[in-house]
Structure formats: C-alpha cells, structure tokens
Scaffold this motif. Structure first.
Motif, PDB file in Angstrom:
ATOM      1  N   SER A  71      35.224  -3.131 -33.406  1.00 15.99           N
ATOM      2  CA  SER A  71      35.844  -3.650 -34.698  1.00 15.99           C
ATOM      3  C   SER A  71      36.225  -5.082 -34.350  1.00 15.99           C
ATOM      4  CB  SER A  71      37.250  -3.004 -34.450  1.00 15.99           C
ATOM      5  OG  SER A  71      38.130  -3.315 -35.522  1.00 15.99           O
ATOM      6  N   GLY A  72      35.821  -5.875 -35.495  1.00 12.26           N
ATOM      7  CA  GLY A  72      35.799  -7.279 -35.481  1.00 12.26           C
ATOM      8  C   GLY A  72      34.522  -8.134 -35.782  1.00 12.26           C
ATOM      9  N   TRP A  73      33.312  -7.299 -35.322  1.00 10.41           N
ATOM     10  CA  TRP A  73      32.214  -7.928 -35.330  1.00 10.41           C
ATOM     11  C   TRP A  73      31.916  -8.408 -36.867  1.00 10.41           C
ATOM     12  CZ3 TRP A  73      27.563  -7.295 -37.790  1.00 10.41           C
ATOM     13  CH2 TRP A  73      27.554  -5.891 -38.096  1.00 10.41           C
ATOM     14  N   GLU A  74      32.144  -7.598 -37.649  1.00 13.15           N
ATOM     15  CA  GLU A  74      31.973  -7.533 -39.081  1.00 13.15           C
ATOM     16  C   GLU A  74      32.611  -8.732 -39.808  1.00 13.15           C
ATOM     17  OE1 GLU A  74      35.609  -5.313 -38.582  1.00 13.15           O
ATOM     18  OE2 GLU A  74      33.698  -5.280 -37.785  1.00 13.15           O
ATOM     19  N   LEU A  99      33.105  -7.424 -26.375  1.00 14.73           N
ATOM     20  CA  LEU A  99      32.753  -7.979 -27.802  1.00 14.73           C
ATOM     21  C   LEU A  99      33.593  -9.288 -27.671  1.00 14.73           C
ATOM     22  CD1 LEU A  99      31.988  -8.170 -30.770  1.00 14.73           C
ATOM     23  CD2 LEU A  99      33.983  -7.042 -31.455  1.00 14.73           C
ATOM     24  N   ARG A 100      34.739  -9.560 -27.256  1.00 12.15           N
ATOM     25  CA  ARG A 100      35.350 -10.806 -27.120  1.00 12.15           C
ATOM     26  C   ARG A 100      34.580 -11.655 -26.391  1.00 12.15           C
ATOM     27  NH1 ARG A 100      39.480  -9.541 -24.337  1.00 12.15           N
ATOM     28  NH2 ARG A 100      40.779  -8.548 -26.089  1.00 12.15           N
ATOM     29  N   LYS A 101      34.023 -11.371 -25.057  1.00 11.96           N
ATOM     30  CA  LYS A 101      33.204 -12.055 -24.300  1.00 11.96           C
ATOM     31  C   LYS A 101      31.802 -12.861 -25.189  1.00 11.96           C
ATOM     32  CE  LYS A 101      30.580 -12.096 -19.986  1.00 11.96           C
ATOM     33  NZ  LYS A 101      30.124 -11.075 -18.898  1.00 11.96           N
ATOM     34  N   SER A 102      31.387 -11.899 -26.055  1.00 17.04           N
ATOM     35  CA  SER A 102      30.034 -12.277 -26.630  1.00 17.04           C
ATOM     36  C   SER A 102      30.616 -13.507 -27.735  1.00 17.04           C
ATOM     37  CB  SER A 102      29.503 -10.915 -27.467  1.00 17.04           C
ATOM     38  OG  SER A 102      28.933  -9.987 -26.457  1.00 17.04           O
ATOM     39  N   LEU A 103      31.712 -13.121 -28.227  1.00 23.45           N
ATOM     40  CA  LEU A 103      32.095 -14.217 -29.372  1.00 23.45           C
ATOM     41  C   LEU A 103      32.496 -15.295 -28.743  1.00 23.45           C
ATOM     42  CD1 LEU A 103      34.272 -11.731 -31.783  1.00 23.45           C
ATOM     43  CD2 LEU A 103      32.049 -12.713 -32.238  1.00 23.45           C
ATOM     44  N   SER A 130      42.450 -11.842 -36.929  1.00 22.29           N
ATOM     45  CA  SER A 130      42.886 -10.470 -35.834  1.00 22.29           C
ATOM     46  C   SER A 130      42.422 -10.618 -34.572  1.00 22.29           C
ATOM     47  CB  SER A 130      42.958  -9.379 -36.586  1.00 22.29           C
ATOM     48  OG  SER A 130      41.587  -8.830 -36.645  1.00 22.29           O
ATOM     49  N   ALA A 131      43.201 -10.534 -33.527  1.00 23.39           N
ATOM     50  CA  ALA A 131      42.522 -10.423 -32.238  1.00 23.39           C
ATOM     51  C   ALA A 131      41.502  -9.414 -32.019  1.00 23.39           C
ATOM     52  CB  ALA A 131      43.729 -10.241 -31.261  1.00 23.39           C
ATOM     53  N   ILE A 132      40.395  -9.497 -31.338  1.00 27.78           N
ATOM     54  CA  ILE A 132      39.565  -8.506 -30.778  1.00 27.78           C
ATOM     55  C   ILE A 132      39.838  -7.852 -29.595  1.00 27.78           C
ATOM     56  CG2 ILE A 132      37.076  -8.484 -29.900  1.00 27.78           C
ATOM     57  CD1 ILE A 132      37.070  -9.706 -32.656  1.00 27.78           C
ATOM     58  N   GLN A 133      40.109  -6.494 -29.825  1.00 29.14           N
ATOM     59  CA  GLN A 133      40.314  -5.486 -29.028  1.00 29.14           C
ATOM     60  C   GLN A 133      39.412  -5.293 -27.628  1.00 29.14           C
ATOM     61  OE1 GLN A 133      41.691  -1.808 -30.737  1.00 29.14           O
ATOM     62  NE2 GLN A 133      42.138  -2.841 -32.677  1.00 29.14           N
ATOM     63  N   ASP A 134      38.161  -5.408 -28.003  1.00 29.35           N
ATOM     64  CA  ASP A 134      37.341  -5.049 -27.030  1.00 29.35           C
ATOM     65  C   ASP A 134      36.817  -6.301 -26.070  1.00 29.35           C
ATOM     66  OD1 ASP A 134      35.263  -2.639 -26.034  1.00 29.35           O
ATOM     67  OD2 ASP A 134      34.322  -4.431 -25.953  1.00 29.35           O
ATOM     68  N   GLY A 150      32.112 -20.760 -28.370  1.00 34.18           N
ATOM     69  CA  GLY A 150      32.516 -21.826 -27.356  1.00 34.18           C
ATOM     70  C   GLY A 150      33.712 -21.798 -26.923  1.00 34.18           C
ATOM     71  N   HIS A 151      34.733 -21.072 -27.168  1.00 32.82           N
ATOM     72  CA  HIS A 151      36.041 -21.128 -27.036  1.00 32.82           C
ATOM     73  C   HIS A 151      36.650 -19.667 -26.707  1.00 32.82           C
ATOM     74  CE1 HIS A 151      38.187 -21.087 -30.612  1.00 32.82           C
ATOM     75  NE2 HIS A 151      37.010 -21.964 -31.109  1.00 32.82           N
ATOM     76  N   ASP A 152      37.886 -19.617 -26.367  1.00 30.11           N
ATOM     77  CA  ASP A 152      38.660 -18.316 -26.280  1.00 30.11           C
ATOM     78  C   ASP A 152      39.393 -18.032 -27.720  1.00 30.11           C
ATOM     79  OD1 ASP A 152      39.435 -15.579 -25.892  1.00 30.11           O
ATOM     80  OD2 ASP A 152      40.279 -16.173 -23.812  1.00 30.11           O
ATOM     81  N   GLU A 153      39.523 -16.881 -28.132  1.00 25.43           N
ATOM     82  CA  GLU A 153      40.609 -16.714 -29.255  1.00 25.43           C
ATOM     83  C   GLU A 153      41.849 -17.658 -29.349  1.00 25.43           C
ATOM     84  OE1 GLU A 153      40.467 -12.284 -30.994  1.00 25.43           O
ATOM     85  OE2 GLU A 153      40.540 -12.308 -28.697  1.00 25.43           O
ATOM     86  N   PRO A 154      42.272 -17.769 -30.579  1.00 24.45           N
ATOM     87  CA  PRO A 154      41.926 -17.400 -31.981  1.00 24.45           C
ATOM     88  C   PRO A 154      40.507 -18.019 -32.252  1.00 24.45           C
ATOM     89  CG  PRO A 154      43.594 -18.909 -32.250  1.00 24.45           C
ATOM     90  CD  PRO A 154      43.405 -18.693 -30.837  1.00 24.45           C
ATOM     91  N   PHE A 155      39.851 -17.349 -33.071  1.00 23.88           N
ATOM     92  CA  PHE A 155      38.746 -17.893 -33.897  1.00 23.88           C
ATOM     93  C   PHE A 155      39.042 -18.041 -35.344  1.00 23.88           C
ATOM     94  CE2 PHE A 155      36.647 -14.821 -30.718  1.00 23.88           C
ATOM     95  CZ  PHE A 155      36.471 -15.722 -29.796  1.00 23.88           C
TER      96      PHE A 155
END
Length: 224
Positions: free
Chosen positions: A43-46, A9-13, A2-6, A18-23
């Motif tokens: 939501s999503g880091w887990e 958090l997305r920036k950290s992931l 699922s897409a990261i909402q925040d 090393g690349h943008d979503e999807p992961f």
C-alpha cells in the motif's frame, strides 16, 4: 502524503527519493523506476503516478487493485512472489509483463491487454486451459511468451493442486525448485535447489510432500 506502513517498501522509496518520510507529491511523481524486495504490504506505491518500470521480488501478498491509474507503467516484473491474479494487471498499459514463479492459474484477463508484447509465466501453476489454449493464442497474436516446458509445468500444477506451494522451473537447461511467496520462507528468491529430471518424474508419481527434503541445508544463492 500518508506514511508508508511496510518497512521494505519504505526502504525502496527512501533509496529512490534520497531521504526518509514524509515524501511530497512532487517526489512521488518524480519516480519512474521502483524496485521493491520482501514487502508484505504494498500500500502506497501507487502514489508513484509516473512510474514506468516496477520490479517486485519476494513480495507477498501482491495486489495491484489500486494501479489502474498508472498510465505510464509499461514494464512490470513480479517474481518469486505471492501474485495470484492478473485481473488488475490486465488494466495496465503494459508492453512487458514478467511474472515468473508466482501462483497464477488463469491468464485469461491478459487476453484483453492490447499492447502486451512480452510475457513470462514460467514456474506458475497454470490451468490446463491457460497452458494449452491461451498461451498459444497470445503467441499467435504476436506476443513473445515464456512458459514452462511440459514436465516442469506438470509438477508445478500438481504440487499446487495438492496444497503445496512449491514450483519447478528450468534455468540453463537444469531443473530447479522454488517456494514463491512468503508462506514457506522469508527469502523466496534464494535457495532454489537443483534437481534431476528423474526427481521431477518421481515427485509427480509419489508423495508430493517429499519435495520439501530438497530445501534442507541449502546454501542461500540468488537466482534471477
């Protein structure tokens, strides 16, 4: 996945993977160390099931109710954030838990965290019971605990009890004030004004709202 909402958090992931979503699941599983700053939705880091070190700075709210399956997480740092309960933390296999400058009042859930060896609760509005009874009990069990000294703890407890989310702590033997969480500032890890012991004593006995004047025209300088 699922897409990261925040966005924080997305920036950290993105920085970690090393690349943008999807992961992919494999990419989430490859993460062992994650540092997130300024997130308002975690939501999503887990999904990082093999994470060993998690650092959250200036995040609010902080809820870890989805983290109980993270059996590799042994070092957790949450500072200058909106953490209000350690109930979910107590289910984690932590060796080190550094949670300075949050909103923690009750540390009783941590009494059932058998592997815990290091704990930092400085700058939190701990209850009288947690400060005077539970912290010494953890120390007796062999846990290294960093807590606020009496005066800074009293001011932090007093201010939060008055509905003022400002905390006092010491750095290099100097008193400082901070605004944990994102309720009063977008950068709670910055601009921690230096105050004198006389100021702390005065705030304890006078109008607690005077504490806000210390944050005016502060230069943004981070404090660890």
């Amino acid at each position: 996945m699922s897409a990261i909402q925040d966005p924080a958090l997305r920036k950290s992931l993105v920085r970690t993977i090393g690349h943008d979503e999807p992961f992919t699941k494999e990419e989430y599983d490859s993460i062992t160390d994650l540092h997130v700053r300024g997130a308002r939705n975690l939501s999503g880091w887990e999904e990082c099931r093999n994470i060993e070190v998690l650092i959250l700075v200036g995040c609010d709210p902080v809820e870890l109710n989805e983290a109980d399956g993270l059996r590799a997480l042994d070092t957790l740092t949450i500072r200058d954030s909106g953490l209000r309960s350690v109930t979910d933390i107590s289910t984690l296999p932590l060796l080190s838990c550094y949670i300075p400058r949050n909103f923690i009042t009750d540390i009783s859930p941590l009494m059932s965290t058998p592997r815990l060896k290091n704990l930092d609760v400085t700058g939190n509005p701990l209850s009288e019971h947690s400060y005077r009874k539970l912290v010494p009990s953890l120390v007796e069990r062999g846990c290294r605990v960093l807590r606020s000294d009496e005066l800074e703890w009293k001011l932090t407890h007093h201010l939060h009890a008055q509905g003022i989310p400002v905390s006092c702590y010491k750095k290099n033997h100097e008193y400082r004030l901070c605004r944990p969480g994102l309720g009063l500032t977008d950068s709670p890890e910055y601009a921690h004004p230096l105050v004198q012991e006389s100021d702390v004593t005065s705030l304890l006995s006078g109008n607690p709202e005077r504490v806000f004047r210390y944050f005016e025209d502060e230069k943004l300088v981070p404090f660890a």
